[in-house]
Design a protein around this motif. Structure first.
Motif, mmCIF file in Angstrom:
data_model
loop_
_atom_site.group_PDB
_atom_site.id
_atom_site.type_symbol
_atom_site.label_atom_id
_atom_site.label_comp_id
_atom_site.label_asym_id
_atom_site.label_seq_id
_atom_site.Cartn_x
_atom_site.Cartn_y
_atom_site.Cartn_z
ATOM 1 N N PRO A 164 0.704 -0.809 0.186
ATOM 2 C CA PRO A 164 0.207 0.112 0.077
ATOM 3 C C PRO A 164 0.708 1.933 -0.401
ATOM 4 C CG PRO A 164 -0.646 -1.577 1.941
ATOM 5 C CD PRO A 164 0.402 -1.940 1.688
ATOM 6 N N ARG A 165 0.246 2.290 -1.116
ATOM 7 C CA ARG A 165 0.929 3.255 -1.043
ATOM 8 C C ARG A 165 0.714 4.455 0.283
ATOM 9 N NH1 ARG A 165 2.687 4.322 -6.760
ATOM 10 N NH2 ARG A 165 5.314 3.433 -6.415
ATOM 11 N N ILE A 166 1.077 4.350 1.294
ATOM 12 C CA ILE A 166 0.484 5.396 2.533
ATOM 13 C C ILE A 166 2.090 5.506 3.192
ATOM 14 C CG2 ILE A 166 -1.370 3.814 3.377
ATOM 15 C CD1 ILE A 166 -0.013 1.657 5.201
ATOM 16 N N GLY A 226 4.245 11.074 -12.822
ATOM 17 C CA GLY A 226 4.327 9.835 -11.084
ATOM 18 C C GLY A 226 5.570 9.945 -10.774
ATOM 19 N N VAL A 227 6.135 8.956 -9.814
ATOM 20 C CA VAL A 227 7.555 9.128 -9.488
ATOM 21 C C VAL A 227 8.314 8.887 -10.189
ATOM 22 C CG1 VAL A 227 9.017 8.057 -7.782
ATOM 23 C CG2 VAL A 227 6.455 7.477 -7.554
ATOM 24 N N ALA A 228 8.252 8.590 -11.500
ATOM 25 C CA ALA A 228 9.533 8.751 -12.301
ATOM 26 C C ALA A 228 9.338 9.772 -13.151
ATOM 27 C CB ALA A 228 9.439 7.297 -13.930
ATOM 28 N N TYR A 239 3.062 16.518 -17.748
ATOM 29 C CA TYR A 239 1.811 17.564 -18.035
ATOM 30 C C TYR A 239 1.279 15.594 -17.661
ATOM 31 C CZ TYR A 239 -2.751 16.146 -19.740
ATOM 32 O OH TYR A 239 -4.330 15.167 -19.869
ATOM 33 N N ASP A 240 0.403 15.921 -16.683
ATOM 34 C CA ASP A 240 0.086 14.783 -16.380
ATOM 35 C C ASP A 240 -1.038 14.834 -16.566
ATOM 36 O OD1 ASP A 240 1.245 11.820 -14.171
ATOM 37 O OD2 ASP A 240 -0.684 12.666 -13.995
ATOM 38 N N VAL A 241 -2.146 13.410 -16.494
ATOM 39 C CA VAL A 241 -3.409 13.103 -16.424
ATOM 40 C C VAL A 241 -4.418 13.811 -15.220
ATOM 41 C CG1 VAL A 241 -4.177 11.166 -16.716
ATOM 42 C CG2 VAL A 241 -5.643 12.466 -17.392
ATOM 43 N N ARG A 242 -3.322 13.648 -14.144
ATOM 44 C CA ARG A 242 -4.120 14.123 -12.964
ATOM 45 C C ARG A 242 -3.313 15.237 -12.885
ATOM 46 N NH1 ARG A 242 -0.894 12.472 -9.168
ATOM 47 N NH2 ARG A 242 1.000 11.258 -10.236
ATOM 48 N N PRO A 243 -4.719 16.391 -12.014
ATOM 49 C CA PRO A 243 -4.357 17.745 -12.061
ATOM 50 C C PRO A 243 -3.712 17.784 -10.681
ATOM 51 C CG PRO A 243 -6.365 17.349 -11.478
ATOM 52 C CD PRO A 243 -6.013 15.877 -11.999
HETATM 53 P P1 NAD Z 1 2.267 5.312 -12.808
HETATM 54 O O1 NAD Z 1 3.374 4.623 -12.569
HETATM 55 O O2 NAD Z 1 1.184 4.391 -12.458
HETATM 56 O O3 NAD Z 1 1.403 6.029 -13.152
HETATM 57 C C1 NAD Z 1 2.867 7.173 -14.333
HETATM 58 C C2 NAD Z 1 2.159 8.752 -13.969
HETATM 59 O O4 NAD Z 1 1.486 8.598 -15.548
HETATM 60 C C3 NAD Z 1 0.767 8.815 -13.575
HETATM 61 O O5 NAD Z 1 1.231 10.153 -12.856
HETATM 62 C C4 NAD Z 1 -0.756 8.658 -13.991
HETATM 63 O O6 NAD Z 1 -1.464 9.784 -13.530
HETATM 64 C C5 NAD Z 1 0.095 9.676 -15.222
HETATM 65 N N1 NAD Z 1 -0.827 8.937 -16.489
HETATM 66 C C6 NAD Z 1 -1.280 8.025 -16.740
HETATM 67 N N2 NAD Z 1 -2.367 8.135 -17.515
HETATM 68 C C7 NAD Z 1 -1.620 8.975 -18.016
HETATM 69 C C8 NAD Z 1 -2.454 9.788 -19.599
HETATM 70 N N3 NAD Z 1 -3.835 9.372 -20.348
HETATM 71 N N4 NAD Z 1 -2.005 11.313 -19.286
HETATM 72 C C9 NAD Z 1 -0.926 11.745 -19.057
HETATM 73 N N5 NAD Z 1 -0.218 11.068 -17.481
HETATM 74 C C10 NAD Z 1 -0.829 10.026 -17.659
HETATM 75 O O7 NAD Z 1 2.028 5.999 -11.043
HETATM 76 P P2 NAD Z 1 3.138 6.252 -10.213
HETATM 77 O O8 NAD Z 1 4.437 7.034 -10.996
HETATM 78 O O9 NAD Z 1 2.801 4.423 -9.251
HETATM 79 O O10 NAD Z 1 2.362 6.843 -9.028
HETATM 80 C C11 NAD Z 1 1.256 7.042 -8.675
HETATM 81 C C12 NAD Z 1 0.589 7.851 -7.749
HETATM 82 O O11 NAD Z 1 0.849 7.598 -6.414
HETATM 83 C C13 NAD Z 1 1.230 9.376 -7.600
HETATM 84 O O12 NAD Z 1 0.147 10.548 -7.756
HETATM 85 C C14 NAD Z 1 2.466 9.005 -6.975
HETATM 86 O O13 NAD Z 1 2.175 10.252 -6.213
HETATM 87 C C15 NAD Z 1 1.361 8.458 -5.765
HETATM 88 N N6 NAD Z 1 2.762 8.171 -5.035
HETATM 89 C C16 NAD Z 1 2.161 8.259 -3.327
HETATM 90 C C17 NAD Z 1 3.264 7.396 -2.404
HETATM 91 C C18 NAD Z 1 2.763 7.137 -1.123
HETATM 92 O O14 NAD Z 1 3.843 6.325 -0.083
HETATM 93 N N7 NAD Z 1 1.892 7.748 -0.522
HETATM 94 C C19 NAD Z 1 4.607 6.781 -3.178
HETATM 95 C C20 NAD Z 1 4.826 6.658 -4.542
HETATM 96 C C21 NAD Z 1 3.276 7.899 -5.506
#
Ligand code: NAD
Length: 382
Positions: free
Chosen positions: A119-121, A174-176, A194-198
Motif C-alpha cells: 500500500p502507498r501509505i 508520477g514518481v519516474a 503534463y499529467d492527467v492528474r491535476p
Molecule cells: P504510475 O507509474 O502508475 O503512472 C505514471 C503517471 O502516469 C501517473 O502520474 C499517472 O497519473 C500518469 N498517467 C496515466 N495515464 C495518463 C495519461 N493518459 N496522460 C498523462 N498521464 C497519465 O504512477 P506512480 O509513479 O506509481 O504514482 C502513482 C501515484 O502514487 C501518484 O499519485 C504518486 O504521487 C503516488 N505515490 C504515493 C506514494 C506514497 O507513499 N504515498 C508513493 C509513491 C507514489
C-alpha cells in the motif's frame, strides 16, 4: 528460518534481492540467509561480501529447503513447483500479467507477497519498490536522452555565441516522471510536464518544471492513480498534446495505469512533426508504449515530416537494471524492510491484521487474496 536469494535468471536482469547490507539486517533478526553464488556479481557484490556479512554462499539454491524466498523478477510456474507449501516469497510479481504464476503459487500453498501491492501509505514507504525503482528509471531515462541528443541541455553563453537550453517535455508526472523532471533541470534544460492528474501540478512545479494544463476533464482514480481515458478523450488528449510535442527537443514519456497496458499519448505523426535530432524516450515501452511504433530495447530512427532528418525513438527496457548497484541497494532494502515487519525472534509470521502485510499478500493458504487478480483469473478460466 532459512531465507534464500537466487541469481536472477532473466536475460538483462542485473539486480539482486539482497545486498550484504540487508544480509546484516536479516541475520540480526535471527534469520539464516543463503545466497546463490554469483547472485550479486552484476550489482557489485561478490560472493565474499555476502559471506563477510553473515550469509552462507551456496553453488545452487535448493528451493525446497527454504522458508522464505526473495526475488526481483516475477517467478515462473515451473520455479513455483519447486517450492514447498508454506514457503513465503517476496518480490515483484506483476500479478496482472503473470496469472499462470499466481495460479501456481496458490495451488502450491505458497504465501506470496507482491511488492507492487504494497500500500502507498507513509508507513510502507520504506517497502515501496515501485517508488524506489521508478526513481532509478526516471533518473536514467534523462541520461539516455542526453547522450543521444546532438546538442547541450543547458544554456551556454560563450564568446563564440549563445546556445539555447534544450526543451524537455515529460508526459506522466508520477514518481519516474518527477525524477526525470528533476534530473533534466539539474542538467540545465527547460522542462515542462503534463499529467492527467491535476494533483501532480504542484509536484511538477516544485521540481522546477512548468505544468501544462490541457482543456480535458481531470481523470483521477483511487489511491492517487490515474484511470484509463475513453477512446474519444484519448484522441482529444493527443490532439491537445501535439503542439507541445512538436515544440520539444526531448520527449520523455512515463504514463502508466496499474494493471493495464500503457496509454497511447503520442502517434507516429506527432513524432514526425518534431525537429530533426530530437529524441523521444518511452519508459512505458515494455508495457505497450506511450509512443506509437516504439519497440522495447531498441532505438528507431523516424524520418521527420519535412524529410530533413530523423528523430530518435528509444524504447527503454529494464531501466532499473541499467543501474544495478543503486537499484539493488534500494530494492533489497524494500524487501528486507517488508520481511522485518513480519519477523519476530527469528520467525517470519505474517500478521494479516496489519494493512501493509494484508495489502501486499497475493496468495496465502491456497487462495488468491488480491481480489482483482482472483477475478481476472476466474475470468480467464471461463
Ligand atoms: P504510475 O507509474 O502508475 O503512472 C505514471 C503517471 O502516469 C501517473 O502520474 C499517472 O497519473 C500518469 N498517467 C496515466 N495515464 C495518463 C495519461 N493518459 N496522460 C498523462 N498521464 C497519465 O504512477 P506512480 O509513479 O506509481 O504514482 C502513482 C501515484 O502514487 C501518484 O499519485 C504518486 O504521487 C503516488 N505515490 C504515493 C506514494 C506514497 O507513499 N504515498 C508513493 C509513491 C507514489
Amino acid at each position: 528460518m532459512k531465507v534464500g536469494i537466487r541469481r536472477e535468471r532473466l536475460q538483462g536482469e542485473r539486480r539482486v534481492a539482497a545486498t550484504p547490507e540487508t544480509v546484516t539486517q536479516l541475520t540480526a533478526l535471527g534469520l539464516e540467509v543463503l545466497v546463490e553464488s554469483g547472485a550479486g556479481s552484476e550489482s557489485g557484490h561478490p560472493d565474499g561480501s555476502y559471506t563477510d556479512a553473515g550469509a552462507t554462499v551456496v553453488p545452487e539454491l535448493g528451493l525446497g529447503e527454504l522458508d522464505v524466498f526473495c526475488h526481483v523478477r516475477p517467478l515462473s510456474p515451473d520455479l513455483v513447483g519447486g517450492l514447498r507449501s508454506g514457503t513465503i516469497t517476496i518480490g515483484l510479481a506483476s500479478p496482472a500479467s503473470e496469472l499462470p504464476t499466481v495460479a501456481a503459487l496458490a495451488t502450491a500453498g505458497v504465501t506470496s507477497f507482491a511488492l507492487e501491492l504494497v500500500p502507498r501509505i507513509s508507513r510502507a514507504q520504506s517497502m515501496d519498490a515501485l517508488t524506489s525503482q521508478a526513481l532509478v528509471s526516471g533518473y536514467r531515462v534523462v541520461l539516455e536522452a542526453a547522450i543521444r541528443f546532438p546538442r547541450f541541455f543547458p544554456l551556454y553563453m560563450t564568446a563564440a555565441g549563445t546556445i539555447p537550453p534544450a526543451r524537455v517535455l515529460v508526459l506522466g508526472a508520477g514518481v519516474a516522471g518527477l525524477q526525470a523532471i528533476a534530473t533534466a533541470k539539474r542538467l540545465g534544460a527547460r522542462v515542462s510536464a503534463y499529467d492527467v492528474r491535476p494533483a501532480s501540478a504542484d509536484e511538477v512545479t516544485s521540481m522546477g518544471g512548468t505544468f501544462i494544463t490541457l482543456d480535458l476533464d481531470a481523470v483521477e482514480g483511487t489511491g492517487g492513480y490515474a484511470r484509463e481515458l475513453s477512446e474519444d478523450r484519448s484522441v482529444r488528449q493527443r490532439e491537445l498534446l501535439a503542439p507541445h510535442v512538436a515544440a520539444a527537443d526531448v520527449l520523455i514519456t512515463t504514463a502508466a495505469i496499474p494493471g493495464r497496458p500503457a496509454p497511447l499519448l503520442v502517434t507516429q505523426d506527432m513524432v514526425t512533426a518534431m525537429r530533426m535530432g530530437s529524441v523521444v524516450i518511452d519508459l512505458a515501452a515494455e508495457t505497450g508504449g506511450n509512443v506509437e511504433g516504439v519497440v522495447a530495447g531498441r532505438d528507431t530512427q523516424v524520418t521527420t515530416r519535412t524529410g530533413d532528418g530523423t528523430v530518435t525513438l528509444v524504447g527503454m527496457k529494464d531501466a532499473p537494471s541499467t543501474m544495478p548497484a543503486d537499484a539493488s541497494r534500494l530494492f533489497a532494502k524494500n524487501v528486507a524492510n517488508l520481511l522485518a515487519l513480519m519477523t519476530e525472534s527469528g520467525t517470519v509470521s505474517p500478521d494479516f491484521t496489519d494493512e501493509v502485510v494484508a495489502g501486499a499478500c497475493l496468495t496465502h493458504g491456497g487462495t488468491i487474496r488480491h481480489e482483482p487478480t482472483a477475478t481476472a483469473l476466474t475470468g480467464e478460466q471461463h
